[in-house]
Design an enzyme around this catalytic site. Structure first.
Site, PDB file in Angstrom:
ATOM      1  N   ASP A 206      -7.068  10.757   1.459  1.00  0.00           N
ATOM      2  CA  ASP A 206      -7.171  11.202   0.060  1.00  0.00           C
ATOM      3  C   ASP A 206      -8.697  11.484  -0.083  1.00  0.00           C
ATOM      4  OD1 ASP A 206      -7.697   8.389   1.079  1.00  0.00           O
ATOM      5  OD2 ASP A 206      -8.387   7.862  -1.062  1.00  0.00           O
TER       6      ASP A 206
ATOM      7  N   TYR B 193       0.718  -1.003  -0.011  1.00  0.00           N
ATOM      8  CA  TYR B 193       0.095  -0.057  -0.060  1.00  0.00           C
ATOM      9  C   TYR B 193       0.812   1.202  -0.060  1.00  0.00           C
ATOM     10  CZ  TYR B 193      -3.989  -3.098   1.291  1.00  0.00           C
ATOM     11  OH  TYR B 193      -4.726  -4.106   1.330  1.00  0.00           O
TER      12      TYR B 193
ATOM     13  N   HIS C  88      -4.414   6.007  -1.819  1.00  0.00           N
ATOM     14  CA  HIS C  88      -5.180   5.700  -0.768  1.00  0.00           C
ATOM     15  C   HIS C  88      -4.226   6.157   0.686  1.00  0.00           C
ATOM     16  CE1 HIS C  88      -9.166   5.178   0.583  1.00  0.00           C
ATOM     17  NE2 HIS C  88      -8.920   3.813   1.248  1.00  0.00           N
TER      18      HIS C  88
ATOM     19  N   ASN D 188     -14.315   5.750   4.044  1.00  0.00           N
ATOM     20  CA  ASN D 188     -14.436   4.912   5.356  1.00  0.00           C
ATOM     21  C   ASN D 188     -13.535   5.109   6.415  1.00  0.00           C
ATOM     22  OD1 ASN D 188     -16.492   3.211   4.233  1.00  0.00           O
ATOM     23  ND2 ASN D 188     -14.948   1.830   3.100  1.00  0.00           N
TER      24      ASN D 188
END
Length: 191
Positions: free
Chosen positions: A92, A16, A21, A113
């Site tokens: 983001d 990641y 993100h 979220n």
């Protein structure tokens, strides 16, 4: 002494690291480096403590994964007795053009979220947030692939400048407050 909690949202793990993100993590990594501070893995995240103009600043990269970020934020706010107005959550935002900043004192989760969980755990939507525009160059149904995708070469060229600007916005938030920071930093990058 006034205390601040600056939270960069992202997901842990090497896969990641360079994704859209994880812009929150990337900004905090740069900020810590500029301030010659280092992160330590502590309860619910990687934490770094430093001083900006005599104010205690805690940087937090939750290790709970994006969708459970609120748990780490709530824990560190309570542990360090940090007031809600001294919290800044960096995330983001696909609804903003690439490199656009939007700092606000409150607002909806906007389908994010990490913000949704933060709002649930803090039991309020009134807390400062800093949305970093990542654009929305994806086709229908490809949103997850896009935010978990890596930056384009063109974006990478601009990213360094915008991350530096974001670090300046964090300093401004701590020193001058949210209202002045919004006036000085909100909007698209200057060309």
């Amino acid at each position: 002494m006034k205390k601040f909690l600056i939270v960069g949202l992202g997901n842990i793990g090497p896969k990641y690291t360079d994704t859209r993100h994880n812009i929150g993590f990337k900004i905090l990594d740069t900020f810590a480096k500029e301030e010659q501070a280092t992160f330590e893995t502590e309860k619910l995240g990687d934490v770094c403590q430093l001083k900006v103009k005599g104010k205690a600043v805690f940087l937090l990269k939750p290790n709970t994964f994006m969708n459970l970020s609120g748990k780490a934020i709530k824990y560190w706010m309570e542990k360090e007795n940090i007031q809600l107005e001294n919290l800044l959550v960096i995330t983001d935002d696909i609804n903003l053009d690439f490199g656009t900043f939007r700092l606000k004192a409150k607002g909806s989760a906007g389908g994010h979220n990490g913000l949704k969980d933060t709002q649930d755990k803090l039991n309020t939507s009134t807390y400062p947030r800093f949305r970093f525009g990542v654009g929305n160059q994806f086709s229908k149904g490809r949103q997850v692939d896009y935010v978990l995708g890596i930056w384009t070469l063109d974006e990478q060229k601009e990213l360094t400048f915008r991350i530096n600007d974001a670090c300046n916005a964090i300093r401004s938030f701590v020193i001058a407050g949210l209202a002045q920071t919004m006036n000085n930093f909100n909007g698209k990058p200057e060309k």
